[in-house]
Design a protein around this motif. Structure first.
Motif, PDB file in Angstrom:
ATOM      1  N   UNK A 192       0.812  -1.214   0.000  1.00  0.00           N
ATOM      2  CA  UNK A 192       0.000   0.000   0.000  1.00  0.00           C
ATOM      3  C   UNK A 192       0.854   1.278   0.000  1.00  0.00           C
ATOM      4  N   UNK A 193       0.377   2.284  -0.734  1.00  0.00           N
ATOM      5  CA  UNK A 193       0.963   3.614  -0.639  1.00  0.00           C
ATOM      6  C   UNK A 193      -0.112   4.656  -0.320  1.00  0.00           C
ATOM      7  N   UNK A 194      -1.348   4.215  -0.213  1.00  0.00           N
ATOM      8  CA  UNK A 194      -2.458   5.053   0.205  1.00  0.00           C
ATOM      9  C   UNK A 194      -3.544   4.176   0.805  1.00  0.00           C
ATOM     10  N   UNK A 195      -4.342   4.688   1.687  1.00  0.00           N
ATOM     11  CA  UNK A 195      -4.261   6.019   2.284  1.00  0.00           C
ATOM     12  C   UNK A 195      -2.966   6.194   3.067  1.00  0.00           C
ATOM     13  N   UNK A 196      -2.697   7.408   3.453  1.00  0.00           N
ATOM     14  CA  UNK A 196      -1.407   7.754   4.061  1.00  0.00           C
ATOM     15  C   UNK A 196      -1.061   6.861   5.258  1.00  0.00           C
ATOM     16  N   UNK A 197      -2.045   6.514   6.070  1.00  0.00           N
ATOM     17  CA  UNK A 197      -1.755   5.717   7.270  1.00  0.00           C
ATOM     18  C   UNK A 197      -1.341   4.282   6.925  1.00  0.00           C
TER      19      UNK A 197
ATOM     20  N   UNK B  78       0.605   3.689   4.098  1.00  0.00           N
ATOM     21  CA  UNK B  78       1.786   3.796   3.246  1.00  0.00           C
ATOM     22  C   UNK B  78       2.932   2.943   3.802  1.00  0.00           C
ATOM     23  N   UNK B  79       3.483   2.079   2.959  1.00  0.00           N
ATOM     24  CA  UNK B  79       4.585   1.212   3.362  1.00  0.00           C
ATOM     25  C   UNK B  79       4.155  -0.097   4.000  1.00  0.00           C
ATOM     26  N   UNK B  80       2.851  -0.295   4.128  1.00  0.00           N
ATOM     27  CA  UNK B  80       2.342  -1.523   4.736  1.00  0.00           C
ATOM     28  C   UNK B  80       1.778  -2.456   3.667  1.00  0.00           C
ATOM     29  N   UNK B  81       1.583  -3.695   4.038  1.00  0.00           N
ATOM     30  CA  UNK B  81       0.988  -4.704   3.164  1.00  0.00           C
ATOM     31  C   UNK B  81      -0.404  -5.011   3.707  1.00  0.00           C
TER      32      UNK B  81
ATOM     33  N   UNK C  62      -2.319  -1.305 -10.850  1.00  0.00           N
ATOM     34  CA  UNK C  62      -2.319   0.061 -10.350  1.00  0.00           C
ATOM     35  C   UNK C  62      -0.926   0.417  -9.866  1.00  0.00           C
ATOM     36  N   UNK C  63      -0.824   1.541  -9.163  1.00  0.00           N
ATOM     37  CA  UNK C  63       0.476   1.979  -8.646  1.00  0.00           C
ATOM     38  C   UNK C  63       0.806   1.361  -7.292  1.00  0.00           C
ATOM     39  N   UNK C  64       0.002   0.388  -6.873  1.00  0.00           N
ATOM     40  CA  UNK C  64       0.250  -0.327  -5.624  1.00  0.00           C
ATOM     41  C   UNK C  64       0.475  -1.796  -5.990  1.00  0.00           C
TER      42      UNK C  64
ATOM     43  N   UNK D  85       3.048  -6.156   7.386  1.00  0.00           N
ATOM     44  CA  UNK D  85       1.635  -6.385   7.109  1.00  0.00           C
ATOM     45  C   UNK D  85       0.823  -5.605   8.130  1.00  0.00           C
ATOM     46  N   UNK D  86      -0.217  -4.935   7.650  1.00  0.00           N
ATOM     47  CA  UNK D  86      -1.066  -4.148   8.544  1.00  0.00           C
ATOM     48  C   UNK D  86      -1.538  -5.029   9.700  1.00  0.00           C
TER      49      UNK D  86
END
Length: 151
Positions: free
Chosen positions: A31-36, A38-41, A106-108, A122-123
């Protein structure tokens, strides 16, 4: 299962976990969005559009994000996560095709991960949701679970 009324303005989401036919891998998104996030799977999914059934939403989102065409009738709703401001229906599917059928649209980026070796980024609740969903699919246990956040 608890019954509750949707609040006016409550945002509805879906998340889907697609498992390989051997049940050893799950398709997740960087993930790169939503901001919270970002950087998570996390699992694949998104917002439910006005008037849209959540089964249609998960089918649409999976196709938009991975190219996999999974009819709405093929998804199993396993539960719901919610609070006073959102609901998120959780779905599972065992994909009978090849893992190379899925591709990043997509971009993710999307990626297959071993169920028993999910990445550290991972979230938080996705670890639990992956394993609950897999257990329900393996055991044909389709009693819906619910998780309520106090926020």
């Amino acid at each position: 299962m608890l019954n509750f009324c949707y609040n006016v303005g409550m945002q509805k989401y879906v998340v889907g976990f697609v498992f390989s036919k051997d049940l050893n891998s799950v398709l997740l998104m960087h993930k790169n969005r939503p901001a919270w996030q970002n950087g998570l799977v996390n699992g694949l999914g998104g917002k439910v559009e006005e008037g849209e059934d959540t089964f249609i939403t998960i089918s649409r989102e999976i196709e938009e994000e991975s190219g996999l065409v999974i009819p709405k009738e093929s998804w199993v709703k396993v539960g719901r996560v919610y609070s006073g401001s959102f609901t998120m229906d959780v779905f599972g599917h065992i994909y009978e095709g090849g893992i190379n059928d899925a591709f990043t649209k997509e971009d993710q980026p999307i990626e297959w991960f071993k169920v028993n070796d999910l990445p550290r980024n991972t979230i938080e609740n996705a670890h639990l949701l992956v394993h609950i969903t897999l257990d329900k699919l393996k055991n044909n246990n389709f009693e819906l679970f619910e998780v309520k956040y106090k926020k």
